[in-house]
Write a protein that holds these residues in place. Structure first.
Motif, PDB file in Angstrom:
ATOM      1  N   THR A   1      24.768 -10.498  12.686  1.00  0.00           N
ATOM      2  CA  THR A   1      26.091 -10.749  12.099  1.00  0.00           C
ATOM      3  C   THR A   1      26.960  -9.504  12.158  1.00  0.00           C
ATOM      4  O   THR A   1      28.152  -9.573  12.475  1.00  0.00           O
ATOM      5  CB  THR A   1      25.946 -11.232  10.651  1.00  0.00           C
ATOM      6  N   ARG A   2      26.359  -8.348  11.866  1.00  0.00           N
ATOM      7  CA  ARG A   2      27.137  -7.107  11.865  1.00  0.00           C
ATOM      8  C   ARG A   2      27.543  -6.664  13.272  1.00  0.00           C
ATOM      9  O   ARG A   2      28.607  -6.063  13.451  1.00  0.00           O
ATOM     10  CB  ARG A   2      26.335  -5.985  11.194  1.00  0.00           C
ATOM     11  N   THR A   3      26.700  -6.938  14.255  1.00  0.00           N
ATOM     12  CA  THR A   3      26.912  -6.338  15.577  1.00  0.00           C
ATOM     13  C   THR A   3      27.347  -7.305  16.671  1.00  0.00           C
ATOM     14  O   THR A   3      27.950  -6.879  17.658  1.00  0.00           O
ATOM     15  CB  THR A   3      25.618  -5.643  16.047  1.00  0.00           C
ATOM     16  N   LYS A   4      27.043  -8.607  16.508  1.00  0.00           N
ATOM     17  CA  LYS A   4      27.323  -9.538  17.603  1.00  0.00           C
ATOM     18  C   LYS A   4      28.163 -10.756  17.214  1.00  0.00           C
ATOM     19  O   LYS A   4      28.903 -11.282  18.057  1.00  0.00           O
ATOM     20  CB  LYS A   4      26.001 -10.050  18.214  1.00  0.00           C
ATOM     21  N   ALA A   5      28.021 -11.206  15.987  1.00  0.00           N
ATOM     22  CA  ALA A   5      28.710 -12.438  15.598  1.00  0.00           C
ATOM     23  C   ALA A   5      30.225 -12.249  15.627  1.00  0.00           C
ATOM     24  O   ALA A   5      30.753 -11.176  15.290  1.00  0.00           O
ATOM     25  CB  ALA A   5      28.268 -12.868  14.203  1.00  0.00           C
ATOM     26  N   ARG A   6      30.931 -13.305  16.033  1.00  0.00           N
ATOM     27  CA  ARG A   6      32.392 -13.265  16.063  1.00  0.00           C
ATOM     28  C   ARG A   6      32.942 -14.015  14.863  1.00  0.00           C
ATOM     29  O   ARG A   6      32.424 -15.049  14.466  1.00  0.00           O
ATOM     30  CB  ARG A   6      32.911 -13.895  17.351  1.00  0.00           C
ATOM     31  N   SER A   7      33.996 -13.473  14.280  1.00  0.00           N
ATOM     32  CA  SER A   7      34.630 -14.151  13.151  1.00  0.00           C
ATOM     33  C   SER A   7      35.302 -15.431  13.630  1.00  0.00           C
ATOM     34  O   SER A   7      35.650 -15.571  14.816  1.00  0.00           O
ATOM     35  CB  SER A   7      35.652 -13.228  12.489  1.00  0.00           C
ATOM     36  N   TRP A   8      35.497 -16.345  12.711  1.00  0.00           N
ATOM     37  CA  TRP A   8      36.147 -17.607  13.051  1.00  0.00           C
ATOM     38  C   TRP A   8      37.626 -17.352  13.329  1.00  0.00           C
ATOM     39  O   TRP A   8      38.298 -16.644  12.574  1.00  0.00           O
ATOM     40  CB  TRP A   8      35.960 -18.604  11.917  1.00  0.00           C
ATOM     41  N   LEU A   9      38.118 -17.934  14.413  1.00  0.00           N
ATOM     42  CA  LEU A   9      39.476 -17.603  14.841  1.00  0.00           C
ATOM     43  C   LEU A   9      40.540 -18.029  13.835  1.00  0.00           C
ATOM     44  O   LEU A   9      41.665 -17.506  13.842  1.00  0.00           O
ATOM     45  CB  LEU A   9      39.769 -18.241  16.201  1.00  0.00           C
TER      46      LEU A   9
ATOM     47  N   GLY B   1      39.942 -17.890  10.477  1.00  0.00           N
ATOM     48  CA  GLY B   1      39.512 -17.408   9.174  1.00  0.00           C
ATOM     49  C   GLY B   1      40.312 -16.242   8.635  1.00  0.00           C
ATOM     50  O   GLY B   1      40.256 -15.944   7.439  1.00  0.00           O
ATOM     51  N   GLY B   2      41.024 -15.562   9.514  1.00  0.00           N
ATOM     52  CA  GLY B   2      41.847 -14.453   9.063  1.00  0.00           C
ATOM     53  C   GLY B   2      41.111 -13.146   8.858  1.00  0.00           C
ATOM     54  O   GLY B   2      41.643 -12.229   8.222  1.00  0.00           O
ATOM     55  N   HIS B   3      39.888 -13.033   9.390  1.00  0.00           N
ATOM     56  CA  HIS B   3      39.125 -11.799   9.250  1.00  0.00           C
ATOM     57  C   HIS B   3      38.726 -11.289  10.623  1.00  0.00           C
ATOM     58  O   HIS B   3      38.374 -12.052  11.519  1.00  0.00           O
ATOM     59  CB  HIS B   3      37.862 -12.020   8.398  1.00  0.00           C
ATOM     60  N   GLU B   4      38.776  -9.975  10.765  1.00  0.00           N
ATOM     61  CA  GLU B   4      38.442  -9.378  12.056  1.00  0.00           C
ATOM     62  C   GLU B   4      36.939  -9.393  12.314  1.00  0.00           C
ATOM     63  O   GLU B   4      36.497  -9.598  13.445  1.00  0.00           O
ATOM     64  CB  GLU B   4      38.960  -7.932  12.099  1.00  0.00           C
ATOM     65  N   ARG B   5      36.129  -9.181  11.250  1.00  0.00           N
ATOM     66  CA  ARG B   5      34.678  -9.150  11.410  1.00  0.00           C
ATOM     67  C   ARG B   5      34.042 -10.377  10.765  1.00  0.00           C
ATOM     68  O   ARG B   5      34.474 -10.827   9.695  1.00  0.00           O
ATOM     69  CB  ARG B   5      34.074  -7.919  10.730  1.00  0.00           C
ATOM     70  N   ALA B   6      32.984 -10.898  11.413  1.00  0.00           N
ATOM     71  CA  ALA B   6      32.253 -12.007  10.807  1.00  0.00           C
ATOM     72  C   ALA B   6      31.667 -11.585   9.466  1.00  0.00           C
ATOM     73  O   ALA B   6      31.580 -12.394   8.526  1.00  0.00           O
ATOM     74  CB  ALA B   6      31.144 -12.464  11.744  1.00  0.00           C
ATOM     75  N   ALA B   7      31.273 -10.317   9.357  1.00  0.00           N
ATOM     76  CA  ALA B   7      30.671  -9.823   8.124  1.00  0.00           C
ATOM     77  C   ALA B   7      31.645  -9.797   6.953  1.00  0.00           C
ATOM     78  O   ALA B   7      31.227  -9.585   5.803  1.00  0.00           O
ATOM     79  CB  ALA B   7      30.099  -8.430   8.346  1.00  0.00           C
TER      80      ALA B   7
ATOM     81  N   GLU C   1      23.907 -20.541  10.246  1.00  0.00           N
ATOM     82  CA  GLU C   1      25.255 -20.765   9.728  1.00  0.00           C
ATOM     83  C   GLU C   1      26.072 -19.482   9.717  1.00  0.00           C
ATOM     84  O   GLU C   1      27.302 -19.528   9.767  1.00  0.00           O
ATOM     85  CB  GLU C   1      25.185 -21.323   8.306  1.00  0.00           C
ATOM     86  N   VAL C   2      25.396 -18.328   9.640  1.00  0.00           N
ATOM     87  CA  VAL C   2      26.111 -17.058   9.531  1.00  0.00           C
ATOM     88  C   VAL C   2      25.913 -16.173  10.765  1.00  0.00           C
ATOM     89  O   VAL C   2      26.292 -15.006  10.760  1.00  0.00           O
ATOM     90  CB  VAL C   2      25.678 -16.305   8.253  1.00  0.00           C
ATOM     91  N   THR C   3      25.314 -16.731  11.788  1.00  0.00           N
ATOM     92  CA  THR C   3      25.198 -15.990  13.050  1.00  0.00           C
ATOM     93  C   THR C   3      25.978 -16.672  14.166  1.00  0.00           C
ATOM     94  O   THR C   3      26.427 -16.026  15.112  1.00  0.00           O
ATOM     95  CB  THR C   3      23.724 -15.831  13.473  1.00  0.00           C
ATOM     96  N   GLY C   4      26.147 -17.984  14.073  1.00  0.00           N
ATOM     97  CA  GLY C   4      26.989 -18.675  15.029  1.00  0.00           C
ATOM     98  C   GLY C   4      26.249 -19.254  16.222  1.00  0.00           C
ATOM     99  O   GLY C   4      25.064 -19.007  16.445  1.00  0.00           O
ATOM    100  N   ALA C   5      27.001 -20.019  17.024  1.00  0.00           N
ATOM    101  CA  ALA C   5      26.410 -20.779  18.126  1.00  0.00           C
ATOM    102  C   ALA C   5      25.709 -19.894  19.141  1.00  0.00           C
ATOM    103  O   ALA C   5      24.657 -20.248  19.678  1.00  0.00           O
ATOM    104  CB  ALA C   5      27.490 -21.619  18.809  1.00  0.00           C
TER     105      ALA C   5
END
Length: 405
Positions: free
Chosen positions: A265-273, A275-281, A353-357
């Motif tokens: 999540t910290r290094t690879k996951a992408r935030s939801w386009l 969601g308004g946040h730059e990082r998924a974390a 759910e918190v790492t993504g597809a």
């Protein structure tokens, strides 16, 4: 597998105290973690991994200090199992079963028997396997005077293919009496079929075994004196002890899943386009999910630690264990098993759910955590563990000692 050079451990003094052994387990886990996903995919027989457990000294954890063992207690063993399982659930299971089979002589045997077994196991750094699946009743033990001859088949024999010695079990011909004996794993007549091919715990070598006239002296029949078994309530502590082993590697696998997912999540996951946040974390639902799963895991671990301490008091005074002591302990263990099962399944499922597809790519190997937990938690129905707790609460009923309770 990347390995630590044997001199890194063999030239260093043995760990001191529980924390030292837990730190040693953490070192072993760091080695296992480097290629855990690749080894899971390959499914090769874990000879190197067992060598790692031996070189590190972890196999001697419960052994007598005077013969090269660690002299530690079961609460420490459970913590060590958890640490190893965070990196590799299969190897955590192998180590946990090893501890139980190493301890089986003490649970079932006479003092003379278990002292001899534990001393030799510590000196030689034996690794134990076991062919004691209680649902298979087709191993017959024939009395031939001073010798017992075991013949039949067991569907499961965890760890035996990579072990030095194997615990065997069968029923004495013409009786209802069970016989346990420890034999060299290369004994004549003992054939491990290497047919374990399940979705999880792929490196546990839990396939079937055939016993074709395996011969052991009567003196190797654990707990028998003059061909008569000498029962103690302590004999029945094998089930709650192994169930706590199960719970520990479930929780270890869950902890490893959370740690691995958090790195992703910290290094690879992408935030939801949207969601308004730059990082998924920084996504609120991501933060909430990690908090929720961690809180549940910590609570289950705390319960497991508490019950492990309760069990150690029984191990410390085996001849004083009463049926009431044993029954109340089994109820507590049943509660641990139920919670560990539910929490581990939830954690290993919801990390996606918190790492993504993209995290479902085979190369990431995140699925192994769920596959491992899902496979072993089917060992015995968790509903029956909840029933033990419920019956105790409502009626004060203690579980009848069986192969599963």
């Amino acid at each position: 597998m990347s390995t630590v050079a044997p001199s890194d451990w063999t030239t260093r003094p043995a760990p001191e105290g529980p924390q030292g052994w837990i730190e040693r387990a953490t070192e072993v886990a760091a080695v296992l973690a480097t290629d855990a996903a690749a080894r899971d995919r390959a499914g090769a027989t874990p000879y190197d991994e067992v060598r790692l457990l031996k070189d590190s000294g972890l196999v001697t954890l419960l052994g007598p200090v005077g013969h090269g063992g660690g002299g530690q207690d079961w609460p420490t063993a459970y913590r060590v199992i958890r640490e190893v399982s965070k990196a590799d659930g299969s190897i955590g299971q192998l180590l946990g079963y090893h501890y139980l089979w190493n301890w089986a002589a003490r649970l079932v045997g006479t003092r003379e028997q278990w002292e001899a077994v534990e001393a030799e196991a510590a000196r030689q750094r034996w690794f134990f396997g076991g062919a004691v699946n209680p649902r298979d009743k087709d191993v017959v033990v024939r009395d031939e005077g001073g010798t017992l001859v075991l013949s039949g088949r067991k569907s499961f024999s965890t760890g035996s293919k990579v072990s030095d010695v194997t615990v065997l079990e069968g029923v004495l011909e013409g009786t209802d009496s069970h016989v346990f004996a420890i034999v060299p794993s290369d004994s004549d007549g003992l054939t491990f079929h290497g047919d374990w091919d399940n979705i999880g715990q792929r490196l546990t070598e839990s396939g079937s075994v055939t016993l074709d006239g395996v011969r052991v002296p009567w003196s190797a029949a654990a707990g028998y004196v003059d061909k008569a078994f000498r029962p103690r309530v302590y004999n029945t502590l094998n089930v709650p002890t192994i169930q706590l082993v199960f719970a520990r590697f479930y929780l270890g696998i869950a902890a490893g899943a959370l740690e691995t997912a958090a790195v992703y999540t910290r290094t690879k996951a992408r935030s939801w386009l949207h969601g308004g946040h730059e990082r998924a974390a920084d996504e609120p639902y991501v933060i909430d999910t990690y908090g929720d799963l961690t809180a549940k895991l910590w609570a289950a671990e705390a319960l497991a630690d508490r019950v492990a301490g309760e069990g150690q008091r029984l191990h410390d005074a085996p001849d004083a264990v009463t049926e009431q002591d044993r029954g109340e302990f089994e109820v507590r263990v049943a509660a641990v098993k139920a919670r560990a099962t539910e929490v581990a399944l939830e954690v290993t499922n919801r990390i996606f759910e918190v790492t993504g597809a993209r995290s479902t790519a085979s190369a990431e190997g995140l699925d192994r955590f769920w596959r491992n937990v899902r496979t072993h938690t089917l060992h015995d129905p968790v509903a029956y563990k909840r029933r033990e707790v419920g019956r105790f609460v409502l009626d004060g009923a203690l579980p009848e000692p069986t192969w599963y309770s």
